[in-house]
Structure formats: structure tokens, C-alpha cells
Design a protein around this motif. Structure first.
Motif, PDB file in Angstrom:
ATOM      1  N   VAL A  28      10.997  -3.228  -2.704  1.00 37.65           N
ATOM      2  CA  VAL A  28      10.284  -4.694  -2.841  1.00 37.65           C
ATOM      3  C   VAL A  28       9.252  -4.845  -1.677  1.00 37.65           C
ATOM      4  O   VAL A  28       9.641  -4.320  -0.428  1.00 37.65           O
ATOM      5  N   ILE A  29       7.929  -5.171  -1.845  1.00 38.33           N
ATOM      6  CA  ILE A  29       7.201  -5.327  -0.896  1.00 38.33           C
ATOM      7  C   ILE A  29       7.387  -6.863  -0.478  1.00 38.33           C
ATOM      8  O   ILE A  29       7.212  -7.729  -1.395  1.00 38.33           O
ATOM      9  N   ILE A  30       7.289  -7.117   0.765  1.00 37.37           N
ATOM     10  CA  ILE A  30       7.397  -8.407   1.299  1.00 37.37           C
ATOM     11  C   ILE A  30       6.511  -8.970   2.355  1.00 37.37           C
ATOM     12  O   ILE A  30       6.103  -8.003   3.332  1.00 37.37           O
ATOM     13  N   GLY A  31       6.002 -10.130   2.179  1.00 38.60           N
ATOM     14  CA  GLY A  31       4.960 -10.695   3.053  1.00 38.60           C
ATOM     15  C   GLY A  31       5.818 -11.506   4.130  1.00 38.60           C
ATOM     16  O   GLY A  31       6.772 -12.360   3.921  1.00 38.60           O
ATOM     17  N   VAL A 101       8.677 -12.529  -1.277  1.00 35.10           N
ATOM     18  CA  VAL A 101       8.116 -10.970  -2.225  1.00 35.10           C
ATOM     19  C   VAL A 101       7.181 -11.309  -2.740  1.00 35.10           C
ATOM     20  O   VAL A 101       6.582 -12.313  -3.316  1.00 35.10           O
ATOM     21  N   LEU A 102       6.384 -10.199  -2.476  1.00 28.78           N
ATOM     22  CA  LEU A 102       4.906  -9.994  -3.057  1.00 28.78           C
ATOM     23  C   LEU A 102       4.674  -9.153  -4.327  1.00 28.78           C
ATOM     24  O   LEU A 102       3.961  -9.449  -5.004  1.00 28.78           O
ATOM     25  N   THR A 108      15.386  -6.943  -9.729  1.00 26.24           N
ATOM     26  CA  THR A 108      15.465  -8.269 -10.137  1.00 26.24           C
ATOM     27  C   THR A 108      14.852  -9.416  -9.116  1.00 26.24           C
ATOM     28  O   THR A 108      14.989 -10.699  -9.423  1.00 26.24           O
ATOM     29  N   PHE A 109      14.338  -9.116  -7.858  1.00 32.11           N
ATOM     30  CA  PHE A 109      13.989  -9.741  -7.248  1.00 32.11           C
ATOM     31  C   PHE A 109      12.580 -10.530  -7.739  1.00 32.11           C
ATOM     32  O   PHE A 109      12.020  -9.533  -8.453  1.00 32.11           O
ATOM     33  N   GLU A 110      12.034 -11.714  -7.559  1.00 34.95           N
ATOM     34  CA  GLU A 110      11.059 -12.279  -8.055  1.00 34.95           C
ATOM     35  C   GLU A 110       9.817 -12.557  -7.016  1.00 34.95           C
ATOM     36  O   GLU A 110      10.327 -13.122  -6.023  1.00 34.95           O
ATOM     37  N   VAL A 111       8.644 -12.531  -7.594  1.00 39.21           N
ATOM     38  CA  VAL A 111       7.530 -12.833  -6.581  1.00 39.21           C
ATOM     39  C   VAL A 111       7.625 -14.172  -6.049  1.00 39.21           C
ATOM     40  O   VAL A 111       8.027 -15.006  -6.826  1.00 39.21           O
ATOM     41  N   GLY A 112       7.393 -14.485  -4.825  1.00 38.98           N
ATOM     42  CA  GLY A 112       7.549 -15.957  -4.453  1.00 38.98           C
ATOM     43  C   GLY A 112       8.864 -16.290  -3.653  1.00 38.98           C
ATOM     44  O   GLY A 112       8.984 -17.168  -3.053  1.00 38.98           O
ATOM     45  N   LYS A 367      -0.445 -15.503   5.109  1.00 42.99           N
ATOM     46  CA  LYS A 367      -1.333 -14.733   4.539  1.00 42.99           C
ATOM     47  C   LYS A 367      -1.209 -14.949   3.007  1.00 42.99           C
ATOM     48  O   LYS A 367      -0.436 -14.928   2.505  1.00 42.99           O
ATOM     49  N   THR A 368      -2.546 -14.652   2.631  1.00 45.68           N
ATOM     50  CA  THR A 368      -2.514 -14.333   0.779  1.00 45.68           C
ATOM     51  C   THR A 368      -1.970 -12.985   0.461  1.00 45.68           C
ATOM     52  O   THR A 368      -2.334 -12.075   1.352  1.00 45.68           O
ATOM     53  N   VAL A 369      -1.827 -12.727  -0.743  1.00 45.60           N
ATOM     54  CA  VAL A 369      -1.499 -11.359  -1.192  1.00 45.60           C
ATOM     55  C   VAL A 369      -2.737 -10.551  -0.977  1.00 45.60           C
ATOM     56  O   VAL A 369      -2.603  -9.416  -0.482  1.00 45.60           O
ATOM     57  N   ASP A 370      -3.998 -11.287  -1.134  1.00 43.03           N
ATOM     58  CA  ASP A 370      -5.100 -10.404  -0.982  1.00 43.03           C
ATOM     59  C   ASP A 370      -5.199  -9.962   0.502  1.00 43.03           C
ATOM     60  O   ASP A 370      -6.053  -8.848   0.728  1.00 43.03           O
ATOM     61  N   ASP A 371      -4.918 -10.792   1.306  1.00 43.27           N
ATOM     62  CA  ASP A 371      -5.275 -10.606   2.779  1.00 43.27           C
ATOM     63  C   ASP A 371      -4.232  -9.427   3.173  1.00 43.27           C
ATOM     64  O   ASP A 371      -4.687  -8.365   3.999  1.00 43.27           O
ATOM     65  N   LEU A 372      -3.199  -8.971   2.297  1.00 42.48           N
ATOM     66  CA  LEU A 372      -2.144  -7.965   2.600  1.00 42.48           C
ATOM     67  C   LEU A 372      -2.442  -6.785   2.143  1.00 42.48           C
ATOM     68  O   LEU A 372      -1.410  -5.919   1.897  1.00 42.48           O
TER      69      LEU A 372
END
Length: 706
Positions: A28-31, A101-102, A108-112, A367-372
Motif C-alpha cells: 500500500v502506498i500511503i501519503g 492510503v493513496l 482490502t485497504f481503500e484509497v482515502g 499534499k495531493t496525489v499529484d504532488d506525491l
């Protein structure tokens, strides 16, 4: 994105700009929103970095022995270079991360979702799914950042197996100790907290513990005796960090008969038998967050333990700590001593010098997803199009061998280093800056741009074939760190791609031993020998654990495909003749021998009548030479010992030659490949020989598994 590192050489704290990590299935990629500096662990790491070479050696005697063993086999200069290279690699810091979560990675983890993990201090982290837990809505980010430390404390408590009303002593009231005090109270235990810091003792007292303030000369044994009505305490949880052996003696002394002592921290362990024998005490060291820790199947491959049989894994411990926070039974707000923005990381780490520091929280700007999701970062001021017309290299993979050997040798060979690609990003930036790459990336597409004409592949073995085909299809020259592929299907696909390009690009495997100075000398001495030759090659390979990725046939291909291929190629080179057949025998199955194919004898026959045997053995001792090559021909013998000493026995016109240090040919190998590109010459190893050796390596490995 930004990430915090420590320079192991001098202890300096670095805030580096990295490309964001590559999405990977099951991870999982996490911000990041908040991280917690683990004062105990990270202070120890920083102190180690600041220490001089002598202090570093004293603190790790086991590593000193490994270094001395390497000096015996490889020589002083290569060993010094290896140690310097290790210390040159900045260490990522932090393991208490809270974020959003990004990218779910198919889990099973959800974005956000807000989640906690053991991710580093970085604006974005990629974490395997079993090391992540969802945060309840009523637990704030700062509190959640204590989850991982809470799980460490909780695992120690689980090993105690405390029951209602038992007396437990917590020695060391740092963050983990103070968390343990609260959890033990929640479990119905009577708790004694012990520390030298009065402020920490006051915190423990506020959480309901009886405290012993050692700075005031209070006697823990007297307090424990009175608190237990003279019976002795039921258990001691040691969360302190000290070199003293007195802590263990003290713990044993205050325990009742058949009491339990659990070590979570780091203390002296010169134990007195009498302390434990007379009372039949139990002593156990707790391992981090709980079951699953350091198990690759659980952590990296995401295979959970059955709930009914392993109730509390490290992930389920995370969840239990969060539930305690949600219920109000675990209050971490009083444990926050300092708050810093990520950009002030250096100031935050200076607070580690203050022994009264507790929870140091790092905050991250929204940060937004685009920033990261910037997958490539520039490493120098040169414009991206500022590259010569030939010899412009991209490296895919920046692991140990690539960073220590391949990249420096390609740089020395005057390759134009354009892009360094690694899935995590950190190693790409670290080694990219050190070696003068124009950019670092986590996207393999960076290897196939117009500014690149050659690609070096140094990833895990199971990725080599696919990446080689991608590079060929993109019209790039390819240097593959062995092996080329793991199966004949993969080799067929590579050969097809190569033929589709009509051999327009070079495809070479890093069979460096044929380029070693002494091997070149042997080749010249054999040039005028018309008769068939006999070879004996011994590789004292050393043991690698059965669960290491190189031993996995699907990932590493096993050690015959992954390493013995060097000797197959070397014998093919020295014989100068096509291989016509082989026989291979490995050690028989026996109790205690998990892997047999890395203890094998391989005999090759050649079209000109030559033959030779390769002894690839993983069960030898390090005091013996790692590699020995012997050639019998022309009524004489040539013997090469560990690529340092070449001796001729009854060999006309040659006696002996010795190098100052070991040379396995890496420098000559890379230079030959780079020169072939810049000068428009054919590949240093013909593609037909590359395929011949690769196919034979697969055949031999398969025969040994039957």
C-alpha cells in the motif's frame, strides 16, 4: 517527495528529495500525515553514526569478525572498500507512520482510509499489507502514531501472560515503558515503574503505577518487597537501554519463585546462574511487534497466520493498541514532548540529546496525489538532453552488488550515467548522487527514453528476462547481471526478440571472470596448446539460508543458475570450444540438509575433446580459498587461486604471477562492454555463447532437481 535519512559515517541527519515509490501488488502506498520519532531506537542509531570507527567496531564485534574473515579471502583493499561502501549508504529513519492510503496495491485497504504502519519518516511510504492497520475514527493522527511502539510494549506483555491482580515491574520508563504501564493497568495488574528520570516517574504515577525514582536513591527491592507483602513480584518487563548487567540481576532478585522476566529493551546479559536456578525463573527476549516479524512470508508476501492458531500477529497487535486508544484506556497525549514540521527534521533530532525528551512528532504538509507521484527527480543541474551520442546508460536496480561493484565500474569505464531506477527510490537517489547520474527514478520507463542507448539490468533474477526483452524491443544495448533468465521459455523469448532486431543491439551477461587478468593470462598460455584440456574448478561458495530469495527456483532460480553459471562460462571460454554435454550430481537428501543442489559436481564435455569438472560447494569453510581453477594440459598445470595468485607447474615459459589484491575481472568486463558501444564494435561475448551458457545452466539446474 522528501524523506529523512541518517549518514552512518558521521551521524548527520539528511532530508532528501526522492521519486515516489513504484506501486506494487500487495503493498500500500500511503501519503504521510504524522510520524513519531522513536526516541530510544533512533537515539541509538544516531549515536552509532556519530561514533568513530573504533567505537563502531567495539559495538559490533560480530561484524568485526566478518570483516576479518573477508580480509583473509578477498584481501585488505577490497574489504576496506566494502566497509566504506556500507557506511556510505544513508539509513532511512523511522517506523511509526500515520497517513492516508493513496494506492491500495490490490489489498482490502481503500484509497482515502487513514492507516498506521511501520513506514519511515517520508512524505510517501510503500508498506506491505500485513504491516498496516486502519485507524478508528475517534483516534487522532498524533495518538495513532504511537501504535507501533504500543505494539512492541504489548508483545512483551503478551509473553508475560499477566493475570488479574499480578504485580509487574516495568524497568525503564521511556515511551515503550510508559505505554506498557498503561496497558498492564488496563489488564488489571498492579504496576511498579522504575527509572532515573523524575519527570517520567511522575507520568507513570499519573497512569496509576507505584514508582521508584532511582535519581532520589529509592531502593526498588525494598519497594517491591513491601508492595508484594514480601512475596516478590510476579514479572519484570525490561524496557530500558543500558550496558549494565545489574538490571537483569535486580530483576531476578525482586521476582518471586517461578517469576517471569521479559526483555524488550537492550541491557547487559551476563546472567548469574544462581539468580535463575534457585527460583526457577523464566527469561525471554521479546521480538518487536509480535508474531510475523522478520518472517518474509508474512511481511513481504502477505501470507497471514490462521486467526484461530495465531491470535495475535503484529498486525493484530496494531489493531489491539488502536482499540485501547479508542476506548480511552490508553492515553498517549501526555507523552508528546515536541512537535516539528518535516522541514525542521534536523532540529527535531537534536532533541534526542535531551534525555528528558519523549514523543517527538513530525508533521507533514497536506499534499495531493499529484504532488506525491513524481516518479523521476533530477540529480544535477545539467539539462536532460545534455548527453553524448553513444554510451548513455540507464541502470535498473541499485542493490548491493549494483551499487558497490557495477555502477562504480561503469563510471570508471567512462559510461555516461543517465538514469538510475529502483522501485523504492531511496537507493536510486543515494547511489545516483554519489556516482553522477543525471536522474533517479522509480519508473522503468526512464530506461527506455531517447537519451538512453544502453541498459544495465541488476534486479532480482526473476525480472531479468522480462526487462531484457523490454530493453531489446526498445532498441537498447543490454548488460544483464547474471543470470539472463530462469527458464527455457524465457530464453526462447529473449532469442526471438533479439532476432527480430536482427542483432542490431548488444546483449551481454556479466560473466566477469573471463575478463580477469589472470584468466586472460591463462587464455594466452593455452593459445598454442593444440591438444584437449582438462579442467578442475572449485567454488567454495559458502552457505546461504534455504529461505533466501536466491534459493527460490521461481525468484532466484537457485545457485546453479544464479552463480555456478560463472564457471560454466569460464570453462567454455578457456576451452574455446562448443559444449557438447554434461553430467551433474548433487549431495543426496539427508536430515538437516535443506538444499542439495548448491553442493554439486558438474562435468562438461567439449567438441574438441576437452572436459572439466566444476565443484560448486556451499558446505566448505571460509578459511579455504573461495575459488580455485586448475588446467591440465601440455604436460603441465596452471593453478589460479582466488583470482590473486597464478602458478605454473612444469609449464614451459611460465612460473607464477601474484596480484596485490583480488581481481575477478569486473573492471575489464564493464570497460569492454562500454568500449564496444562507443567504438561500434561487436559485443565482447558473442550472443551465441551467452545463450549457450544460459541454456546449459537451466538444463543442469533442472537435472539436479529431478
Amino acid at each position: 517527495m522528501k524523506q529523512i535519512f541518517q549518514n552512518l559515517k558521521d551521524g548527520q541527519i539528511l532530508l532528501e528529495e526522492l521519486p515516489s515509490p513504484k506501486p506494487v501488488s500487495g503493498q500500500v502506498i500511503i501519503g504521510t500525515r504524522k510520524t513519531l520519532v522513536s526516541v530510544g531506537t533512533e537515539r541509538m542509531l544516531v549515536d552509532f553514526g556519530k561514533a568513530g570507527w573504533i567505537e563502531k567496531a567495539r559495538s559490533q564485534p560480530d561484524k568485526v569478525k566478518m570483516v576479518l574473515d573477508k580480509v583473509k579471502t578477498d584481501g585488505l583493499a577490497p574489504t576496506i572498500e566494502a566497509v566504506k561502501s556500507k557506511l556510505d549508504q544513508p539509513m532511512p529513519l523511522g517506523y511509526c507512520n500515520v497517513g492516508t492510503v493513496l494506492d491500495s496495491g490490490g489489498t482490502t485497504f481503500e484509497v482515502g482510509q487513514r492507516v498506521v504502519s511501520n513506514g519511515n519518516h517520508a512524505e510517501m511510504v510503500r508498506v506491505p499489507k500485513n504491516l498496516i492497520a486502519k485507524i478508528p475514527d475517534d483516534v487522532d493522527d498524533e495518538s495513532a502514531s504511537y501504535t507501533v511502539l504500543g505494539a512492541i510494549a504489548l508483545q512483551g506483555i503478551r509473553l508475560i501472560k499477566p493475570t488479574l491482580g499480578e504485580v509487574v515491574v516495568v524497568t525503564g520508563l521511556g515511551l515503550i515503558g510508559l505505554l506498557a504501564v498503561q496497558m498492564l493497568k488496563a489488564n488489571g495488574c498492579r504496576v511498579i515503574g522504575v527509572d532515573f528520570d523524575s519527570s517520567k516517574c511522575e507520568l507513570a504515577k499519573s497512569f496509576g503505577a507505584e514508582v521508584v525514582d532511582l535519581s532520589k536513591g529509592e531502593d526498588v527491592l525494598q519497594v517491591a518487597n513491601k508492595f508484594t507483602r514480601g512475596n516478590g513480584v510476579d514479572a519484570v518487563l525490561i524496557t530500558a537501554s543500558s550496558k549494565s548487567n545489574d538490571i537483569m540481576h535486580q530483576a531476578a532478585t525482586m521476582c518471586r519463585k517461578r517469576g517471569r522476566i521479559i526483555l524488550v529493551g537492550v541491557v547487559g546479559l551476563e546472567l548469574s546462574r544462581a539468580d535463575f536456578y534457585e527460583k526457577e525463573l523464566t527469561f525471554q527476549v521479546s521480538c518487536s511487534y509480535g508474531p510475523g516479524r522478520y518472517d518474509e512470508e508474512y511481511e513481504q508476501k502477505g501470507k497471514d497466520y490462521p486467526f484461530a492458531f495465531v491470535r495475535w500477529t503484529e498486525q493484530r497487535n496494531f489493531e489491539a493498541v488502536l482499540d485501547l486508544m479508542s476506548s480511552g484506556m490508553l492515553d498517549v497525549k501526555p507523552l508528546v514532548s515536541h512537535r516539528f514540521e518535516l522541514e525542521k527534521a534536523e532540529d527535531a533530532y537534536k532533541k534526542l540529546d535531551d534525555k528528558s525528551s519523549l514523543g517527538i512528532i513530525l508533521s507533514y504538509k497536506n499534499k495531493t496525489v499529484d504532488d506525491l507521484t513524481t516518479r523521476t527527480v533530477a540529480l544535477c543541474d545539467l539539462p536532460n538532453n545534455h548527453v553524448p551520442s553513444k554510451g548513455n546508460f540507464a541502470f535498473i536496480g541499485a542493490g548491493n552488488y549494483a551499487s558497490r561493484v557495477l555502477i562504480p565500474q561503469f563510471k570508471k569505464a567512462d559510461a555516461n550515467l543517465v538514469s538510475l531506477i529502483a522501485s523504492g527510490g531511496a537507493s536510486a537517489v543515494q547511489h545516483g548522487k554519489k556516482n553522477g547520474f543525471l536522474e533517479a527514478s522509480t519508473s522503468i520507463d526512464s530506461a527506455f527514453t531517447e537519451k538512453v542507448d544502453s541498459v544495465v539490468i541488476a534486479t532480482q533474477h526473476n525480472l531479468h528476462a522480462e526487462q531484457t526483452i523490454q530493453a531489446i524491443n526498445a532498441g537498447k544495448n543490454v548488460f544483464v547481471e547474471k543470470p539472463l533468465a530462469l527458464t527455457h521459455v524465457e530464453l526462447d523469448a529473449i532469442e526471438s526478440a533479439y532476432n527480430d532486431k536482427h542483432g542490431a543491439c548488444r546483449v551481454m551477461v556479466g560473466y566477469n571472470r573471463r575478463f580477469a587478468p589472470h584468466v586472460i593470462k591463462m587464455k594466452s598460455l593455452l593459445a598454442n596448446v593444440a591438444e584437449p584440456k582438462s579442467f578442475i574448478m572449485t567454488m567454495n561458495a559458502g552457505a546461504i539460508p534455504a529461505d533466501h530469495w536466491t534459493q527460490d527456483p521461481q525468484v532466484g532460480g537457485g545457485r546453479i543458475i544464479g552463480e555456478a553459471c560463472h564457471y560454466i562460462d569460464l570453462m567454455r571460454f578457456l576451452a574455446g570450444s562448443e559444449i557438447t554435454g554434461f553430467t551433474a550430481t548433487s549431495m543426496g537428501k539427508a536430515d538437516g540438509v535443506e538444499v542439495t543442489e548448491d553442493k554439486a559436481s558438474i562435468t562438461l564435455t567439449f567438441k574438441d575433446g576437452s572436459f572439466g569438472t566444476i565443484h560448486y560447494l556451499a558446505n566448505g569453510g571460509k578459511a579455504f580459498a573461495k575459488e580455485r581453477i586448475e588446467v591440465f594440459a601440455n604436460d603441465g598445470v596452471l593453478q589460479l587461486d582466488n583470482f590473486r595468485k597464478l602458478t605454473g607447474y612444469d609449464w614451459k615459459g611460465f612460473n607464477k604471477d601474484k596480484l596485490m589484491s583480488q581481481d575477478k575481472g569486473q573492471a575489464n568486463c564493464t570497460k569492454a562492454f562500454v568500449d564496444s558501444i562507443k567504438q561500434g564494435e561487436p559485443s565482447p561475448i558473442p550472443f551465441e555463447e551467452v545463450m549457450e551458457v544460459a541454456r546449459l545452466s537451466v538444463d543442469i539446474a533442472q537435472s539436479l532437481r529431478q
